[in-house]
Design an enzyme around this catalytic site. Structure first.
Site, PDB file in Angstrom:
ATOM      1  N   SER A 123       0.838  -1.196   0.000  1.00 11.17           N
ATOM      2  CA  SER A 123       0.000   0.000   0.000  1.00 11.17           C
ATOM      3  C   SER A 123       0.875   1.249   0.000  1.00 11.17           C
ATOM      4  CB  SER A 123      -0.857  -0.022   1.269  1.00 11.17           C
ATOM      5  OG  SER A 123      -1.454   1.232   1.486  1.00 11.17           O
ATOM      6  N   TYR A 147      -1.037  -1.029  10.776  1.00  5.22           N
ATOM      7  CA  TYR A 147      -1.401  -1.591   9.467  1.00  5.22           C
ATOM      8  C   TYR A 147      -0.278  -1.328   8.459  1.00  5.22           C
ATOM      9  CZ  TYR A 147      -3.414  -1.704   4.789  1.00  5.22           C
ATOM     10  OH  TYR A 147      -3.608  -1.939   3.448  1.00  5.22           O
ATOM     11  N   LYS A 151       2.550  -3.947   6.493  1.00  8.86           N
ATOM     12  CA  LYS A 151       2.838  -4.029   5.050  1.00  8.86           C
ATOM     13  C   LYS A 151       4.339  -3.851   4.804  1.00  8.86           C
ATOM     14  CE  LYS A 151      -1.267  -4.639   3.397  1.00  8.86           C
ATOM     15  NZ  LYS A 151      -1.603  -5.880   2.746  1.00  8.86           N
TER      16      LYS A 151
HETATM   17  P1  NAD Z   1     -10.880  -7.059   1.658  1.00  7.88           P
HETATM   18  O1  NAD Z   1     -11.017  -7.050   3.139  1.00  7.88           O
HETATM   19  O2  NAD Z   1     -12.088  -6.778   0.843  1.00  7.88           O
HETATM   20  O3  NAD Z   1     -10.268  -8.458   1.194  1.00  7.88           O
HETATM   21  C1  NAD Z   1      -9.387  -9.208   1.991  1.00  7.88           C
HETATM   22  C2  NAD Z   1      -9.824 -10.661   1.933  1.00  7.88           C
HETATM   23  O4  NAD Z   1      -8.948 -11.442   2.730  1.00  7.88           O
HETATM   24  C3  NAD Z   1     -11.229 -10.883   2.468  1.00  7.88           C
HETATM   25  O5  NAD Z   1     -11.946 -11.712   1.583  1.00  7.88           O
HETATM   26  C4  NAD Z   1     -11.000 -11.575   3.825  1.00  7.88           C
HETATM   27  O6  NAD Z   1     -12.071 -12.446   4.143  1.00  7.88           O
HETATM   28  C5  NAD Z   1      -9.699 -12.302   3.557  1.00  7.88           C
HETATM   29  N1  NAD Z   1      -8.881 -12.566   4.749  1.00  7.88           N
HETATM   30  C6  NAD Z   1      -8.541 -11.698   5.732  1.00  7.88           C
HETATM   31  N2  NAD Z   1      -7.724 -12.300   6.629  1.00  7.88           N
HETATM   32  C7  NAD Z   1      -7.535 -13.571   6.179  1.00  7.88           C
HETATM   33  C8  NAD Z   1      -6.788 -14.678   6.652  1.00  7.88           C
HETATM   34  N3  NAD Z   1      -6.068 -14.614   7.792  1.00  7.88           N
HETATM   35  N4  NAD Z   1      -6.820 -15.822   5.941  1.00  7.88           N
HETATM   36  C9  NAD Z   1      -7.552 -15.932   4.806  1.00  7.88           C
HETATM   37  N5  NAD Z   1      -8.281 -14.917   4.319  1.00  7.88           N
HETATM   38  C10 NAD Z   1      -8.266 -13.743   4.985  1.00  7.88           C
HETATM   39  O7  NAD Z   1      -9.706  -6.040   1.292  1.00  7.88           O
HETATM   40  P2  NAD Z   1      -9.281  -5.447  -0.119  1.00  7.88           P
HETATM   41  O8  NAD Z   1      -9.671  -4.021  -0.151  1.00  7.88           O
HETATM   42  O9  NAD Z   1      -9.714  -6.325  -1.218  1.00  7.88           O
HETATM   43  O10 NAD Z   1      -7.700  -5.482   0.052  1.00  7.88           O
HETATM   44  C11 NAD Z   1      -6.921  -6.568  -0.432  1.00  7.88           C
HETATM   45  C12 NAD Z   1      -5.477  -6.346  -0.042  1.00  7.88           C
HETATM   46  O11 NAD Z   1      -5.030  -5.098  -0.578  1.00  7.88           O
HETATM   47  C13 NAD Z   1      -5.241  -6.264   1.470  1.00  7.88           C
HETATM   48  O12 NAD Z   1      -4.042  -6.901   1.769  1.00  7.88           O
HETATM   49  C14 NAD Z   1      -5.140  -4.769   1.726  1.00  7.88           C
HETATM   50  O13 NAD Z   1      -4.335  -4.492   2.844  1.00  7.88           O
HETATM   51  C15 NAD Z   1      -4.470  -4.297   0.441  1.00  7.88           C
HETATM   52  N6  NAD Z   1      -4.754  -2.887   0.148  1.00  7.88           N
HETATM   53  C16 NAD Z   1      -6.051  -2.456   0.093  1.00  7.88           C
HETATM   54  C17 NAD Z   1      -6.319  -1.113  -0.156  1.00  7.88           C
HETATM   55  C18 NAD Z   1      -7.744  -0.614  -0.197  1.00  7.88           C
HETATM   56  O14 NAD Z   1      -7.942   0.570  -0.094  1.00  7.88           O
HETATM   57  N7  NAD Z   1      -8.748  -1.453  -0.387  1.00  7.88           N
HETATM   58  C19 NAD Z   1      -5.257  -0.211  -0.353  1.00  7.88           C
HETATM   59  C20 NAD Z   1      -3.957  -0.695  -0.321  1.00  7.88           C
HETATM   60  C21 NAD Z   1      -3.712  -2.035  -0.057  1.00  7.88           C
HETATM   61  C1  UD1 Z   2      -6.839   5.413   3.998  1.00  5.95           C
HETATM   62  C2  UD1 Z   2      -5.887   4.810   4.987  1.00  5.95           C
HETATM   63  C3  UD1 Z   2      -4.653   4.317   4.243  1.00  5.95           C
HETATM   64  C4  UD1 Z   2      -5.028   3.357   3.122  1.00  5.95           C
HETATM   65  C5  UD1 Z   2      -5.978   4.096   2.185  1.00  5.95           C
HETATM   66  C6  UD1 Z   2      -6.425   3.280   1.005  1.00  5.95           C
HETATM   67  C7  UD1 Z   2      -6.326   6.103   7.033  1.00  5.95           C
HETATM   68  C8  UD1 Z   2      -5.786   7.098   8.004  1.00  5.95           C
HETATM   69  N1  UD1 Z   2      -5.537   5.818   5.980  1.00  5.95           N
HETATM   70  O1  UD1 Z   2      -6.188   6.508   3.506  1.00  5.95           O
HETATM   71  O2  UD1 Z   2      -3.778   3.669   5.128  1.00  5.95           O
HETATM   72  O3  UD1 Z   2      -3.887   2.943   2.427  1.00  5.95           O
HETATM   73  O4  UD1 Z   2      -7.124   4.507   2.956  1.00  5.95           O
HETATM   74  O5  UD1 Z   2      -7.444   2.443   1.351  1.00  5.95           O
HETATM   75  O6  UD1 Z   2      -7.406   5.567   7.212  1.00  5.95           O
HETATM   76  N2  UD1 Z   2     -12.416  11.648   3.897  1.00  5.95           N
HETATM   77  C9  UD1 Z   2     -13.404  12.497   4.344  1.00  5.95           C
HETATM   78  N3  UD1 Z   2     -14.531  11.955   4.905  1.00  5.95           N
HETATM   79  C10 UD1 Z   2     -14.699  10.610   5.051  1.00  5.95           C
HETATM   80  C11 UD1 Z   2     -13.682   9.744   4.579  1.00  5.95           C
HETATM   81  C12 UD1 Z   2     -12.541  10.304   4.029  1.00  5.95           C
HETATM   82  O7  UD1 Z   2     -13.286  13.721   4.237  1.00  5.95           O
HETATM   83  O8  UD1 Z   2     -15.725  10.177   5.587  1.00  5.95           O
HETATM   84  C13 UD1 Z   2     -11.216  12.235   3.266  1.00  5.95           C
HETATM   85  C14 UD1 Z   2      -9.927  11.948   4.003  1.00  5.95           C
HETATM   86  O9  UD1 Z   2      -9.681  12.919   4.982  1.00  5.95           O
HETATM   87  C15 UD1 Z   2      -8.908  11.966   2.853  1.00  5.95           C
HETATM   88  C16 UD1 Z   2      -9.715  11.447   1.649  1.00  5.95           C
HETATM   89  O10 UD1 Z   2     -11.086  11.638   1.986  1.00  5.95           O
HETATM   90  O11 UD1 Z   2      -8.505  13.275   2.576  1.00  5.95           O
HETATM   91  C17 UD1 Z   2      -9.484   9.987   1.357  1.00  5.95           C
HETATM   92  O12 UD1 Z   2      -9.710   9.236   2.555  1.00  5.95           O
HETATM   93  P1  UD1 Z   2      -9.687   7.630   2.550  1.00  5.95           P
HETATM   94  O13 UD1 Z   2     -10.574   7.110   1.489  1.00  5.95           O
HETATM   95  O14 UD1 Z   2      -9.947   7.199   3.952  1.00  5.95           O
HETATM   96  O15 UD1 Z   2      -8.204   7.258   2.118  1.00  5.95           O
HETATM   97  P2  UD1 Z   2      -6.781   7.702   2.733  1.00  5.95           P
HETATM   98  O16 UD1 Z   2      -6.918   8.799   3.697  1.00  5.95           O
HETATM   99  O17 UD1 Z   2      -5.868   7.927   1.593  1.00  5.95           O
END
Ligand code: NAD
Ligand code: UD1
Length: 344
Positions: A123, A147, A151
């Site tokens: 991330s 978190y 990573k």
């Molecule tokens: P998500 O929660 O929708 O998907 C994660 C999946 O992993 C789920 O299906 C959950 O049931 C499964 N899971 C969790 N713990 C587990 C375990 N111990 N064993 C087996 N399965 C398990 O999340 P996502 O948004 O699809 O994210 C996927 C990956 O990308 C994650 O590693 C997350 O940290 C990373 N990531 C997500 C974002 C985001 O904003 N969504 C941003 C950056 C990185």
């Molecule tokens: C969050 C996570 C970050 C993760 C990223 C992608 C935190 C502190 N950081 O970051 O670790 O990698 O998501 O999933 O949670 N906002 C509002 N109102 C809301 C929600 C968000 O104003 O109800 C604003 C936030 O202040 C920010 C922007 O929207 O400026 C995006 O927020 P968000 O979607 O939570 O993502 P990140 O802050 O980038």
């Protein structure tokens, strides 16, 4: 055969669609702690193809070994993990257990089963508060919460694993802010409880599940005072994984280039949008007014964060294609067609 941990989740399910469409066979390994098996039913409906589903936990080495053997996987995409920043501060051990221990067990199981290729979900959060923008991959790493640190630790473990075995093929993908949904409207993000992230919150306000959006601060040094992020369409992100697998396959082991088998790549668009930009774009595509209130800054938030996406273009041949309007449109199609997510 590609072994997809966390394949039922938000990014995993979209990646399964792209994998199946690209002709790969897929096994999903998921404990469904934050997802619904219904997502995988829909993945199969979208693609007209079947995937293998194994319910299991990534911290369970023997379950992983059995699943890897059963699936005859030759590569892994590792999505499984916990991802809520706030919760990671109150339950850090749980985060290190699921994320770090889960990744470690997976790498051990891969070693036992002679699987050497892995694409890992990292991330942009590993960069912490940016020292400069746009963020390149060599930007200093300074995650500010458990978190993010989980990573970062997994990234280091992967780099060490590669140093010990140069036949491994590793691609660490640092995602910026994934949003949107598949254009079928059948799969999308389905957060449990109150969404933390901006676009799912806006979507729930638009559909009438929540009254208004709180904008966390309008006094940042950005073009309109609200926070700026690099939002990336989840389908673009999913395609990035297909490109990563292809790039890893093409690495020539005779090349003798120590770093080429372990790459770290940003997946972002390179374009930053503010909270107000996203809100206005969402209003435009949905035709709904999104009421909002300005609230104090959220602790730990940064003013602006966006990627330099050039390396992805060079080494993966990948570029994001979808713009903010497409992200909002597809989010809205999913949210309005499935107001309660996967729950009927
Ligand atoms: P998500 O929660 O929708 O998907 C994660 C999946 O992993 C789920 O299906 C959950 O049931 C499964 N899971 C969790 N713990 C587990 C375990 N111990 N064993 C087996 N399965 C398990 O999340 P996502 O948004 O699809 O994210 C996927 C990956 O990308 C994650 O590693 C997350 O940290 C990373 N990531 C997500 C974002 C985001 O904003 N969504 C941003 C950056 C990185
Ligand atoms: C969050 C996570 C970050 C993760 C990223 C992608 C935190 C502190 N950081 O970051 O670790 O990698 O998501 O999933 O949670 N906002 C509002 N109102 C809301 C929600 C968000 O104003 O109800 C604003 C936030 O202040 C920010 C922007 O929207 O400026 C995006 O927020 P968000 O979607 O939570 O993502 P990140 O802050 O980038």
């Amino acid at each position: 055969m590609i072994f997809v941990t966390g394949g039922a989740g938000y990014i995993g399910s979209h990646t399964c669609v792209e994998l199946l469409n690209a002709g790969y066979d897929v096994t999903v390994f998921d404990n469904f702690s934050n997802s619904s098996p219904e997502a995988l039913v829909r993945v199969q409906r979208i693609t007209g193809r079947k995937l293998q589903i194994i319910q299991g936990d990534c911290r369970d080495r023997s379950a992983l070994i059995a699943a890897l053997q059963q699936s005859r996987a030759n590569a892994v995409i590792h999505f499984a993990g916990l991802k809520a920043v706030g919760e990671s501060v109150s339950k850090p051990l749980n985060y290190y257990d699921h994320n770090v221990v889960g990744a470690l067990r997976l790498l051990e199981a891969m070693q036992t089963c002679h699987v050497q290729t892995i694409v890992f979900s990292s991330s942009a959060t590993v960069y912490g508060d940016p020292v400069y923008l746009p963020i390149t991959e060599d930007h200093p790493l300074s995650p500010t919460n458990p978190y993010g640190r989980s990573k970062w630790m997994i990234e280091e473990i992967l780099r060490d694993a590669y140093r010990s075995d140069s036949l491994m093929r590793i691609c660490i993908l640092r995602y910026f802010n994934p949003v949107g949904a598949h254009d079928s409207g059948l799969i999308g993000e389905d957060p449990q409880g109150i969404p933390n992230n901006l676009m799912p919150f806006i979507a729930q306000v638009a559909v009438g599940r929540r009254e208004h959006l709180n904008i966390w601060g309008n006094d940042y040094s950005t073009h309109d005072g609200t926070g700026v992020r690099d939002y990336i369409h989840v389908v673009d992100l999913a395609i990035g994984h297909i490109r990563a697998l292809a790039a890893l396959k093409n690495i020539n082991s005779a090349q003798n280039d120590q770093s080429s088998g372990c790459m770290t790549v940003n997946l972002g668009t390179g374009q930053g949008y503010s909270v107000m930009d996203v809100l206005r774009a969402y209003e435009k595509v949905s035709g709904c007014r999104i009421p909002y209130q300005i609230a104090p800054r959220r602790s730990g938030d940064i003013a602006a964060c966006y990627a330099d996406p050039q390396l992805a273009s060079q080494v993966l041949g990948w570029k994001a294609r979808f713009d903010l309007e497409a992200m909002c449109r597809d989010s809205w199609r999913w949210q309005s067609g499935n107001p309660s997510g996967y729950q009927q």
